[in-house]
Every structure is written in C-alpha cells, then in structure tokens.
Design an enzyme around this catalytic site. Structure first.
Site, PDB file in Angstrom:
ATOM      1  N   LYS B  82       0.857  -1.181   0.000  1.00 28.58           N
ATOM      2  CA  LYS B  82       0.000   0.000   0.000  1.00 28.58           C
ATOM      3  C   LYS B  82       0.899   1.238   0.000  1.00 28.58           C
ATOM      4  CE  LYS B  82      -4.001   1.847   2.585  1.00 28.58           C
ATOM      5  NZ  LYS B  82      -4.864   1.621   3.774  1.00 28.58           N
ATOM      6  N   SER B 157      -9.746   1.576   2.672  1.00 29.06           N
ATOM      7  CA  SER B 157      -8.874   2.364   1.823  1.00 29.06           C
ATOM      8  C   SER B 157      -7.787   1.559   1.108  1.00 29.06           C
ATOM      9  CB  SER B 157      -8.194   3.453   2.661  1.00 29.06           C
ATOM     10  OG  SER B 157      -7.338   2.851   3.625  1.00 29.06           O
ATOM     11  N   SER B 181      -9.946  -0.801   6.928  1.00 27.28           N
ATOM     12  CA  SER B 181      -9.360  -0.567   5.609  1.00 27.28           C
ATOM     13  C   SER B 181      -8.656  -1.750   4.981  1.00 27.28           C
ATOM     14  CB  SER B 181      -8.385   0.621   5.659  1.00 27.28           C
ATOM     15  OG  SER B 181      -9.109   1.825   5.586  1.00 27.28           O
TER      16      SER B 181
END
Ligand SMILES: [Mg+2]
Ligand SMILES: [Zn+2]
Lengths: 100, 494, 484
Positions: B82, B157, B181
């Site tokens: 990420k 996210s 997330s």
C-alpha cells in the site's frame, strides 16, 4: 445539535487547521460536519461518568531507548526533498509572527 | 492470470518451489510485471510499479538459491505494498498530491522485514488519500476498480492491494487498517484480509492516519498465506513505542487445525444492519463451524454499535494532528505565497483532497477549546465502554463471528454522502478501537454475484484461535467466492 | 533581609509579582525521541533523521537518560515524581517539524517542589516537565529581525533536543530575587548534571510572568509573559521595565492586557508580540505514539542516590564551618561554591586548618586559578594554612607559597624553603632579637619605656639580619614579650 456549526466556527476551524477555503467550500463543510455531529449526538449523550478515557488500546509503560547516538540522514538527501533550500537550511517565506 | 500462474498453489508453495530451485524468482517477477502491465490500465491498482528493483531483488534470490543459501520464508514471492508504507528511494505518495514525488530516505520496518524474508517488492498500490475512505475513490490518482465488476469499487482504503490480489496480479500484498481498511476491501474483493492486534506489527514507516488505531496487515488469496506474511512482519520493533514485546508464536500452522471445542459468538447486533446476503453468509459460516465441532451461540453486544460515532471523533482528531506536518516546508508540495502562514494554507488547500480536508476540519473542531470534553474525551470513554463490552463477551467466547461489510461492492460514485460512506465501517471499527485482531475470509457470493466475506474477531493476541476459525471457514466457503478473478465488467460473469 | 522592592507611583506604592519559566536543555548525548546527536554548534541540518524532521511514518521513542535527568531535577527541587503522559501541543510554526510539540500537559513528571535561595527565601516550583525543543530560524533581509525580513531559513539540529521546563510559583518579589532564583536554579541544574548552564548558548532560557499590584492587595494583577531574556542582566532589567510599564498603564486608568511581550535588549523595552487575528488554541491531546511514563519507587530511589551534593547543602556545610554573620564570609562562601572550591575548604578544615582562613584563601587566592585549586591535595592546602596560622609564614608569604603550589611547583615546605621563607625557628628568632637589642640599647630603652614608634626600627633591624626571613608578626610579639 441540529445545524451544530456556524459559518464563523467553520471559518475559525479552517484557520486553526491552516486551510484556505472559499466560502462555498466552507458552507459545504459546515453542512457535512453538522451532519456528522448530529450522528454522533447519541454517543455524546451516553452516560460515561463512571468510565476512564482510553487513549491507547494497551497500557504499556516506560518504553525507553538508550542514550546512544546513531547516524541520521545526510543533509544533501534531506535538503534535496525540500521545496526550497539555501545555505544548508530549509528556506521559507517570511514569518509574520513569533512562535507562541 | 493464466492457468500456468506461478502462484496458483499459493504464496507459501511458491516460496518453497523457488527455494528448491524448481521455479525461478526472476521468471515469477517477469510474469507478475507482465500481468500488471496488462491489467492495471483498467484496474489501476498501482500508483507505481518498481520493475527494475523487483527484477534486481528476484535475481538476488535466484543467486542465493543457486549458492545454497535460503533467502527466507518469502523466498522470491512478489508482494505489493500500500502506498502509505515508506520505501527508501521509491515514491511514497499516500495517493495525495501533497506528497507527490516524495521519496522517503528510509524503509518502513515491515518493508525491511519483507526484504530480509526474501520477498520481491513489485510496487505501491492505490488507496484513499491518506487511507481516509472505504472505496479507494478518494485518490489523487483516480479510483481503483474492483476486478469482479470494474464499474464497482474495491472497497478501501487499501483497495489497490485488495484488487491486485483479487485479480491475481500478486499473491501477497500489505495494507493498513484504521477502521476496516484491510477487512472491508478484502470482503468486497473476495480475498483474505487480516488486521493484527494493535502493536503486533510495527507502525514505523507507516504514514500515520490515526496513530492509536492504525495497524498494518496482510492480503492473500488463502488464509495460510496471510498467516505466513503476518509471521514475517510481526514482532517487536524498538522503533515503535507501541510495539508489543514478546515472541510471536507460529501462526500458519493454526490455519489447518480443527476449530473443534472453540467457543464462537455470533454478533447478532450486526446482522440487522447487514444486507441479506452478508447476514446469510455469517449464518452459513456459523453452521459450518458447528459442523466442524465448534460451539456457536448468538451474543448481543449492543455497545459495539456506538463504535462508529466514537471512531469518527477519535480518528479525525488524531489525523488532524498527524497531517499538520504537510505544510510545504520540508518535503512534498509547496504553493508559494508572500508569508509562511499563507504558504502553509495554500499548500494544504491545494494538496489535500476533499475527504482529507473534511476529516482535518472535523478533528480540529473536536479537539478545540470548549469541545474537547464533549467530543474527544467522551469518545475515549465510549472506547472504554466498547473494550469492556468486548471483555465480557470474550469471557464466554474464544472468537466472535460477524459480517465484514454491510454490503457487497457498490458502484463507483454511488456514495456521495460522507456519512453514508462512513457506515461501510460499522462492523470493522470496534476491533480497531479495542486494538483487537480480526480477519475477513471470503465465504460466499452475494447480491449481483459479488463476493462476501465473513469476519472473525478475537481478543488481543488471539490470532491463533482466530486463524483456526478462519481456516475452517475457508474450507467451508463457496469455491467461487474468492479470487483470482479475471477483471470484467458488470454482468459478464466469471 | 533587604527592604522589600517597591515601585513608587503617583497614586501610591506598588509591589511586583513574578513567576519564572525556565527552559533547560538537558545534557544528553542524543535527542529526546531519536538517536541524533544533541550537540550545540554543528553545521545546520547535520544532526537530523526521519524522526526529528517529522518525516511521514516516523515515530518517537523516549530517551531513558533524558527521563533520568528530569527525575534528577525533580528530586533536587524537592518535587513529587509522578506518572506522566506526553501530549501534543498543536500549532503551526516552521521551526517545528511536526507542527506540534510533544510536551507534558496536565500530568507532568515533577510537581510541587521548591527552591531555597542563598538568603533562605523559598520559591515554590509548580512543575518541571519534559518536552522537545524546536529548530532554529534565521530571518534574512531587513535588519535580520522577524519584522521586515524577506524570508527565513530553518535549521532542525535543535529540533527534538530534550528540555525540562521548570515553572515557578509567583513567589518572586523583586528583579534582584528573580536573578538570584535563576542563579541558584542554574547551580542546581549544573550540580545534577542535567545542564551545562550556558545561558549564552541557550542552554537555559528564561521567560518571566510579571504583574503588579498595590502594596497590601492580596489579589493578583493581570500578568504579561516577557520573552527573550538571554542573561541574568536582561532578566532583571526586563522585569523592572515591564513592572514600571504596567504601573504607568494602571495609574493612567488603563488595563494591562494579558499578552506575550518581547524584551529588546538594545532599547531596554518590552513590546507586544502578538498580531491580533492569530488566535491560539493548542488542541492538546495525549500523544498516541508514546506510552505512559511511570517511574517506580526503585528507579526514583536509584536516581536520587546518584545525585551529587546540591548547592544549598554545600552552602549550609560551609556556613556551619565559618558562620554566616559577616557579609565578607557570605561573599566568600558564594565564590567558593561558584568555583567548586568548597570541597577543598571543608577537607582542609577537616585536617585541622582554621576554616575561616581556609575559606578566605580559597575564595581570594586559590580563586585566581580555580582549575588548579580544585586539583590541589587537601593535605597540601591544609599545610600551607597551618604554616600561616602558626606564624611560620606571614600572610604575604603564605599567599606567595600558595601561588607557587597552584602553579604546580611543589609542596608548601619545599616552596617556602626555596623562597627562603622558612628555617627561622623560635629559638633563632629569639637569638636575633636579643642581638638587635644588644646592638641598639638606646632604641630599646625608648621602646621599653613605651615609645611604640621605635618598634618599627627594631623590626627593620631584625628583618635586615634575617634577610627578611622573619615573620613580622612574630618579631613584634617577641619584642612585646621582652618589654613586659
Ligand atoms: Mg513549554
Ligand atoms: Zn533525529
């Protein structure tokens, strides 16, 4: 707390947060933040008098490191990332007020 | 990915094959880079693909294997990160304009551990800006698409990491989970997503959203692979004061163990607010656990429903402070002005997207003079309330079962009201507030034939029991409910 | 006790109320939350890392030694050492890398102590808490001041250096006492090893909260915080100026505004610092990246056991030896403490040397070369004092011998011998005196009859015969004895 926030309050918050927002943006945020604050109203009214606040999931204590020097980051590398640098330092526009 | 996908058998099996010299890390990396090149224009999972670094790392693995050395447990396995995890010399943007072009001078602790374990880092994945969102639409680089239906969101996210694993582009990825997330996009993408106990994985080098809630965790197609990745990144780090001391027990072996004898509580309060398919998946998961010998019972923990409100006071408050440093002085974007305060304000206004600004405003407000006690302090007491409720539940149960997300993946652009979007995290947030681990396991196909995950929650450091139950769910899951899936549009079928 | 400090206004007399906030940079090897060197005077931005630059993703870890120095300060100031929590103080400023300062807020490590000044006045200590320092800003263009500058340059070497902020109660009642407080506090901080005490390098920085009230009024007036006090001299001057300014405002019928004011050393005035539109709201909340600090009993005891003797105790020790009655002794005590010569005085007295003489020689002669004096063997110092007090050396001779000792030229006896100061025993002296009397019968007659003026002549003769080796005091005594 319907329409919890006033325009002036939102403008004050934007100033504290160092955000430059136009009036239309401020109004959008005023409505959206008011909406969120309405939603949390039920939680705000919960009787929590008997509870201690939790700021950290686990109650760790005394996490310390030895006072031993370790190398940091080279100045060239640090300043290469800066939007502006001069004379080994970070350059910024003039500062109008002293630190509080 | 084609049937000849080098990691069809999973990440652990792939590492073993490379370690034995039956597969070359270089070939695997090349296939992965090619797959990404082929699919990512459509999906947009990646903010950056680090081809050269990946090939160099893969070659190093092959050289080590040839020399008879063991490059580590993730020997040659491609991993996506990420884009809020710092990578030395590689842009780390948090999908924000304010960090455009910033190259950290250091690696996050998890990144160092991956390198040491022989993993091959292939790129940085898209996210909601600064991890604030549940759809990966709030990215300065545009949204990531869900490979199950490219008109839909992957969740967020960590949507880029979840979609990349779901599409079979990489066998493993890391995400971060502040309010769901990792787990929510895992559910929406049909992959395994695990949020570890707070403090089990070092946050050093994870760009902070809400420090007391953030935790890094793995994505994989299989529970065993997620556990293997967690084993690599978990463990004490002296650079993170909130890192837990003590040895991490072996986790991957738990996945295959029977859940017989474990006490499982079904969080009944959550089923009401879940879509029929999401609630049904939990019920069927519970049945499967009973069949496997676990003792399953409904439990009412109504306090957990207060989590969302507490979260939307605590997380923005911490975020408003964590994101103050993006001021145009030391790194990242600067919009020039005549004086420094105006420069700060213009830089931040241009550099941050709408959702980030909204949360900074909310957080600044709830911390400000006169409101602290009413909002922030109250939310912290509600946090205690939720932890107490969990503690009582875990006196009776080893793990809890719940839906991960209230719904299957929703169309891009469907949720324009911030509050509606915030409700996506209703079932995942309590674990963050308590610092507990939780994992989403792909279990069924729901509305529109989209994947549905079931969430297993456990008390602090309850990962072993949690993984046993997750493994059992995986064995009972509908085989078509998880990736890899070839990216396609609505109604095209699998 | 001196007369209380008063400001005579047109409408009556005013007294002042002062509380001081002293920021003390701790003498650690590294910064408070990272392993960068804590070093003054390095090239700009050379002692920096992701943590003290506030780079995204970096996290703080607390320095154990900084905590122990804070505990040492707390112990030295008689504080209660308590479990404490770090908070974030949020405000934007370019010298602060994270745009918040990590500091202790409502749960500081040290609370409720006191500092006793040299004159035994007692100033309460409200708290002494740990926090991080900011970087350093240089204003470029204009006259180099903040106003009128074209731009600014920032160096983060100092960012994250550990500070202890020591907040006094508003117990200080005069500019002189404010200076005495800072001087005493500085000595305490140096004694604990927490600080090098260098005000000129910014190791100690003082802010003064000043208010005035009519004599006898029990309530407090509105206070102003005066910043930029870089020396004891400017501290005294600034308080005096600020108090007079406030009296003038109040006597004019005005109100003192609660604000921060900047002391200008050149103009000798304080000026308001704050532009009105900038409202401050620090939004304190517990720092989630750090955990609670809760020193246990054993740790607190170990730090206390490691403390060196504090100035007040050292002062009391000297005072007990020599008495505090004479102003000269007080001054000599202060000098000896200041130069770290009190151990020498105490040791010499313990070896039988007269304490008063030991203090005088230490504070006057030895003070000329304090480093050598501190290295002096107490036995040698005691010996030269003994030679002087027994009359074997005159005061002048003893001082000369001491000077040679400080220069490392040998033992007192050897030096005295080399300088020809020694070797005249009581018998020898008696023989010489007898000889002089025999040679100058007329003068002796006059002296014996009571003409003291002749004593000087006889003394001179003895000195001539002994080539100056005789002790004048002893010669006088010998003459006196024979006359009687
Ligand atoms: Mg302070
Ligand atoms: Zn540093």
């Amino acid at each position: 707390m319907p329409d919890a926030l006033s325009h002036d309050e939102v403008a004050h918050v934007a100033r504290l947060a160092r955000l430059e927002l136009e009036d239309a943006e401020l109004e959008t945020y005023r409505q959206q933040l008011s909406h969120v604050l309405e939603h949390v109203e039920a939680v705000r009214r919960l009787d929590t008098a008997a509870l201690a606040p939790t700021s950290h999931p686990f109650a760790l204590e005394n996490v310390l490191r030895p006072d031993t020097v370790a190398p940091g980051v080279a100045r060239d590398e640090v300043l290469a990332a800066a939007p502006a640098a001069e004379d080994g330092r970070f350059r910024v526009p003039r500062i109008l007020g002293e630190a509080p | 990915m084609s049937a000849a996908a080098p990691f069809a058998g999973g990440a652990v099996a792939l590492a073993a094959a490379i370690r034995r010299g039956e597969e070359s890390a270089r070939r695997v990396a090349e296939v992965v880079l090619e797959e990404i090149a082929g699919a990512d224009d459509l999906l947009h999972c990646f903010n950056a693909v680090t081809s050269e670094e990946a090939l160099r790392a893969a070659d190093a693995v092959d050289v080590a294997v040839a020399a008879g050395r063991d490059p580590g447990p993730l020997c040659g396995v491609p991993v996506a990160l990420k884009d809020n995890l710092c990578t030395r010399g590689v842009p780390t943007t948090c999908s924000s304009r304010i960090l455009e072009g910033w190259r950290p001078p250091y690696d996050a602790t998890v990144v160092s551990r991956l390198r040491k374990a022989g993993a091959v880092i292939v790129g940085k994945t898209n996210l909601d800006e600064f991890a604030m969102g549940s759809s990966t639409e709030n990215s300065a680089n545009g949204p990531t698409r869900n490979p199950w239906d490219t008109s839909r969101v992957p969740g967020g996210s960590s949507g880029g990491s979840a979609a990349a694993v779901a599409a079979g582009l990489v066998p493993l990825a890391l995400g971060s989970d502040t309010g769901g997330s990792i787990r929510q996009p895992a559910s929406l993408c049909g992959v395994v997503g695990l949020k570890p106990t707070y403090g089990l994985v070092s946050r050093y080098g994870l760009v902070a959203f809400a420090s007391s809630l953030d935790q890094i965790g793995p994505f994989a197609l299989r529970v065993e692979d997620a556990a293997a990745l967690l084993e690599v990144i978990a463990g004490h780090d002296p650079a993170d004061s909130t890192s837990l001391a003590g040895e991490v027990p072996p986790l991957a072996p738990e996945v295959g163990r029977s859940p017989a004898g474990l006490r499982v509580g079904v969080v009944a309060d959550f089923l009401v607010d879940a879509s029929p398919a999401c609630a049904d998946a939990v019920r069927r998961g519970a049945d499967a656990l009973v069949a496997a010998g676990a003792a399953v019972e409904d439990v009412a923990i109504p306090e957990l429903l207060h989590g969302l409100s507490a979260y939307y006071l605590i997380a923005p408050a911490e975020a408003s402070s964590n994101l103050a440093r993006y001021d145009g002085v030391r790194y990242g974007l600067r919009v020039d002005a005549d004086d420094v305060a105006t420069m700060n304000a213009r830089t931040r206004s241009k550099g941050f997207g709408a959702e980030v600004k909204r949360r900074i405003m909310l957080g600044t407000y709830v911390l400000s003079a006169g409101y602290y006690d009413a909002y922030y302090a109250q939310a912290q007491r509600v946090r205690t309330l939720i932890m107490d409720a969990f503690r009582r539940a875990y006196e009776r149960f080893d793990v809890l079962l719940a839906p991960t997300s209230p719904s299957v993946a929703f169309p891009i652009g469907a949720k324009s009201d911030p509050l509606e979007m915030y409700l996506s995290d209703l079932f995942t947030i309590p674990s963050n507030l308590a610092g507990h681990p939780a994992v989403s396991v792909p279990f069924a196909l729901g509305e529109e034939n989209l994947p549905v995950g079931v969430q297993v929650l456990a008390p602090a450091l309850g990962e072993p029991a949690m993984l046993r139950v997750a493994g059992a769910l995986e064995r009972a899951a509908a085989p078509d409910a998880r990736g890899p899936v070839r990216p396609h549009g609505a109604g095209a079928g699998r | 006790m001196s007369a209380p400090y008063r400001i005579a206004g047109a409408t009556g007399e005013w007294e002042i109320v002062v509380g001081l906030e002293v920021h003390c940079e701790l003498s650690t090897a590294t910064k408070l939350f990272c392993s960068c060197a804590n070093r003054f005077g390095a090239e700009p931005n050379t002692n920096v890392c992701p943590v003290c630059l506030g780079l995204p993703g970096s996290l703080p870890v607390l320095n154990r030694h900084a905590v122990e120095l804070a505990m040492a300060i707390g112990t030295a100031l008689g504080c209660e050492i308590r479990p404490s929590v770090f908070h974030r103080k949020n405000y934007f400023y370019p010298d602060m890398p994270k745009d918040y300062q990590v500091t202790q807020y409502d749960e500081p490590i040290n609370v409720a102590g006191a500092l006793e000044l040299a004159d035994h006045a007692r100033v309460g200590i409200v708290r002494a808490h740990l926090e991080e320092d900011t970087g350093k800003t240089t204003h470029v263009g204009g006259d180099g001041r903040i106003h009128g500058a074209d731009y600014a340059l920032v160096d983060y070497n100092r960012a994250g250096v550990p500070l202890v902020e020591i907040v006094s109660a508003p117990d200080i009642t005069s500019p002189e006492q404010a200076r005495a407080y800072v001087a005493e506090l500085r000595a305490v901080l140096v004694a604990t090893g927490a600080s090098d005490g260098r005000m000129e390098e910014g190791s100690l920085r003082v802010d003064a909260n000043v208010s005035v009230r009519r004599v006898g009024d029990p309530s407090y007036g509105t206070r102003c915080e005066v910043k930029n006090l870089n020396s004891l001299r400017s501290l005294g001057r600034a308080i005096e100026h600020e108090a007079h300014r406030q009296v003038a405002v109040l006597e004019d019928g005005g109100l003192v505004a609660q604000e921060t004011r900047h002391w200008n050393e050149t103009t000798g005035r304080t000026t308001s610092m704050r532009s009105k539109e900038e409202a401050f709201d620090y939004r304190y909340f517990p720092e989630p990246d750090l955990v609670r600090l809760a020193p246990g009993r054993e740790w607190i005891a170990a730090v206390a056991a490691g403390l060196k003797m504090l100035p007040a105790a050292r002062r009391a020790r000297l005072a007990a030896l020599v008495g505090e009655d004479a102003p000269a002794a007080l001054e000599q005590i202060a000098t000896a403490l200041d130069l770290g010569l009190d151990d020498l005085v105490v040791a010499a007295a313990g070896l039988g040397a007269p304490a008063r003489l030991a203090l005088a020689r230490a504070a006057n002669e030895a003070a000329q070369d304090p480093a050598s004096a501190r290295a002096l063997a107490p036995e040698a110092f005691a010996e030269v004092l003994h030679l002087e007090s027994s009359g074997a050396l005159s005061a002048t001779q003893a001082k000369a011998v001491l000077a040679e000792m400080l220069a490392g030229k040998g033992s007192p006896r050897a030096i005295a011998q080399r300088l020809g100061f020694e070797g005249l025993s009581a018998e020898e002296l008696d023989t010489v005196v007898a000889g002089v009397i025999g040679e100058h019968p007329a003068e002796w007659e006059r002296y014996a009859a009571g003409d003291d003026k002749v004593a000087q002549f006889l003394l001179g003769q003895v000195m001539r015969r002994t080539k100056g080796r005789a002790n004048g005091k002893l010669v006088a005594e010998a003459l006196q004895r024979r006359r009687a």
